[in-house]
Design a protein around this motif. Structure first.
Motif, PDB file in Angstrom:
ATOM      1  N   PHE A 194       0.834  -1.194   0.000  1.00 47.19           N
ATOM      2  CA  PHE A 194       0.000   0.000   0.000  1.00 47.19           C
ATOM      3  C   PHE A 194       0.873   1.250   0.000  1.00 47.19           C
ATOM      4  O   PHE A 194       1.857   1.323   0.737  1.00 47.19           O
ATOM      5  CB  PHE A 194      -0.916   0.035   1.222  1.00 47.19           C
ATOM      6  N   GLU A 195       0.507   2.219  -0.817  1.00 46.97           N
ATOM      7  CA  GLU A 195       1.201   3.500  -0.816  1.00 46.97           C
ATOM      8  C   GLU A 195       0.612   4.371   0.286  1.00 46.97           C
ATOM      9  O   GLU A 195      -0.606   4.434   0.452  1.00 46.97           O
ATOM     10  CB  GLU A 195       1.045   4.188  -2.166  1.00 46.97           C
ATOM     11  N   ILE A 196       1.478   5.038   1.042  1.00 50.02           N
ATOM     12  CA  ILE A 196       0.983   5.841   2.155  1.00 50.02           C
ATOM     13  C   ILE A 196       0.278   7.103   1.647  1.00 50.02           C
ATOM     14  O   ILE A 196       0.575   7.617   0.573  1.00 50.02           O
ATOM     15  CB  ILE A 196       2.116   6.216   3.136  1.00 50.02           C
ATOM     16  N   GLN A 197      -0.655   7.584   2.468  1.00 54.72           N
ATOM     17  CA  GLN A 197      -1.395   8.808   2.171  1.00 54.72           C
ATOM     18  C   GLN A 197      -1.364   9.722   3.396  1.00 54.72           C
ATOM     19  O   GLN A 197      -2.403  10.048   3.976  1.00 54.72           O
ATOM     20  CB  GLN A 197      -2.836   8.483   1.798  1.00 54.72           C
ATOM     21  N   VAL A 219       5.713   5.375  19.167  1.00 60.74           N
ATOM     22  CA  VAL A 219       5.525   4.001  18.698  1.00 60.74           C
ATOM     23  C   VAL A 219       6.485   3.683  17.561  1.00 60.74           C
ATOM     24  O   VAL A 219       7.002   2.561  17.452  1.00 60.74           O
ATOM     25  CB  VAL A 219       4.057   3.760  18.280  1.00 60.74           C
ATOM     26  N   THR A 220       6.751   4.668  16.711  1.00 61.40           N
ATOM     27  CA  THR A 220       7.698   4.456  15.613  1.00 61.40           C
ATOM     28  C   THR A 220       9.097   4.200  16.168  1.00 61.40           C
ATOM     29  O   THR A 220       9.799   3.277  15.728  1.00 61.40           O
ATOM     30  CB  THR A 220       7.712   5.681  14.687  1.00 61.40           C
ATOM     31  N   HIS A 244       3.512   6.572  10.510  1.00 65.78           N
ATOM     32  CA  HIS A 244       4.645   5.809  11.027  1.00 65.78           C
ATOM     33  C   HIS A 244       5.660   5.510   9.924  1.00 65.78           C
ATOM     34  O   HIS A 244       6.872   5.582  10.150  1.00 65.78           O
ATOM     35  CB  HIS A 244       4.145   4.520  11.679  1.00 65.78           C
ATOM     36  N   ARG A 245       5.173   5.214   8.741  1.00 65.11           N
ATOM     37  CA  ARG A 245       6.103   4.923   7.645  1.00 65.11           C
ATOM     38  C   ARG A 245       6.870   6.172   7.221  1.00 65.11           C
ATOM     39  O   ARG A 245       8.072   6.092   6.928  1.00 65.11           O
ATOM     40  CB  ARG A 245       5.346   4.335   6.451  1.00 65.11           C
ATOM     41  N   PRO A 254      14.166   1.055  10.564  1.00 67.98           N
ATOM     42  CA  PRO A 254      13.768  -0.124   9.786  1.00 67.98           C
ATOM     43  C   PRO A 254      12.253  -0.191   9.597  1.00 67.98           C
ATOM     44  O   PRO A 254      11.487   0.347  10.389  1.00 67.98           O
ATOM     45  CB  PRO A 254      14.281  -1.300  10.614  1.00 67.98           C
ATOM     46  N   GLU A 255      11.855  -0.871   8.542  1.00 68.40           N
ATOM     47  CA  GLU A 255      10.432  -1.004   8.200  1.00 68.40           C
ATOM     48  C   GLU A 255       9.911  -2.374   8.614  1.00 68.40           C
ATOM     49  O   GLU A 255      10.349  -3.392   8.085  1.00 68.40           O
ATOM     50  CB  GLU A 255      10.245  -0.828   6.698  1.00 68.40           C
ATOM     51  N   PRO A 256       8.970  -2.430   9.547  1.00 72.08           N
ATOM     52  CA  PRO A 256       8.342  -3.717   9.855  1.00 72.08           C
ATOM     53  C   PRO A 256       7.238  -4.030   8.841  1.00 72.08           C
ATOM     54  O   PRO A 256       6.897  -3.192   8.009  1.00 72.08           O
ATOM     55  CB  PRO A 256       7.743  -3.479  11.249  1.00 72.08           C
TER      56      PRO A 256
END
Length: 300
Positions: A194-197, A219-220, A244-245, A254-256
């Protein structure tokens, strides 16, 4: 706590101690615990207590008691966000130094008045995914001298992410649109990329004068520090992943992967909440229900 280097999946349950846990929390905690067991992974518990005005120690103890009663096991020590404000402030300073955040002195009334002055009825003004009116930019771009004067007066303020600038910078770093991987069922009905918005949130608050963080920033940071590889949480938090992204990319974290599960609702379809004082696990336990009963109630 350090990032896990064993190659095992790392999951977490991260409640806020501002009320007693209810069936919705039980589902989320059991979902994460069961997933960690199935994957042969690690299970973490994190206490998200940055709202020091509403969080209470008795609720923290209640979380431990309820989860243990459900048969959930977690690693020690438990990370408590209120003990790590200095770490979040370091990240905030980095964003400030890069000109990606700005102080906003607007009160709730000022925001409402600005919306009213626009001629657009409040009900027609765009809202973010959480239902709050988008910030109308009252203090965005004001001169440095004005900012200094307001701070000298002791005015309260929030740090807002300059979303337009932040998104452009994140896409520059990323080499294109920022995405995230959703596994299993999601709020949009399917797994995939999914692309973030993040623009849906406008210039979102990521810290305040008295608390150098927000849910989004804390949280991030914590998911990165604790080496969380798979974030499981309710579908209501699907849009929060956009924020968060973008923070992960901006801060080099890092990306979970993500798995947003369904929500537990009452007979009328309303999702359970602490604010509505829905029956807590402690009341269900006192009424004679067993952990197996709770699993049946939430469909696990």
């Amino acid at each position: 706590m350090q990032d896990d280097t064993s190659g095992r999946e790392v999951l977490r349950f991260a409640p806020s101690p501002n009320g007693w846990l209810h069936l919705g929390h039980a589902y989320s905690a059991l979902f994460a615990f069961d997933t960690a067991k199935r994957l042969g992974g690690r299970m973490l518990l994190r206490i998200e207590d940055i709202d020091i005005g509403r969080c209470r120690e008795e609720y923290v103890e209640g979380i431990y008691e309820d989860l243990a009663w459900l048969g959930i096991e977690w690693e020690e020590p438990v990370r408590r966000q209120s003990e790590h404000f200095a770490e979040y402030e370091t990240l905030l300073r980095e964003l400030r130094g890069r000109g990606l955040v700005y102080p906003c002195f607007a009160t709730r009334k000022e925001i409402q008045d600005a919306i009213a002055a626009s001629g657009i009825p409040l009900h027609a003004w765009p809202s973010d995914p959480d239902g709050a009116p988008l910030y109308p930019g009252i203090y965005k771009g004001i001169p440095r001298e004005r900012i200094n004067a307001l701070m000298w007066e002791g005015r309260s303020y929030a740090w807002r992410l300059d979303m337009e600038k932040a998104r452009a910078e994140a896409e520059r770093i990323n080499g294109g649109p920022v995405t995230f991987r959703e596994e299993g069922s999601s709020a949009k009905g399917a797994a995939g990329l999914f692309e973030i918005q993040p623009e849906l949130f406008g210039d979102v608050v990521i810290a305040r004068k008295d608390i150098p963080t927000s849910y989004h920033l804390a949280v991030t940071a914590d998911d990165a520090l604790q080496g969380v590889t798979l974030v499981t949480r309710g579908q209501d938090l699907f849009p929060a992943t956009y924020i968060h992204r973008i923070l992960q990319v901006l801060l080099g974290l890092p990306e979970p992967r993500y798995r947003h599960h369904g929500l537990i609702r009452d007979e009328a379809g309303r999702r359970l909440s602490k604010s509505a004082r829905d029956m807590g696990l402690r009341e269900l336990r006192a009424a004679g229900h067993s952990p197996a009963d709770i699993r049946r109630m939430v469909g696990l």
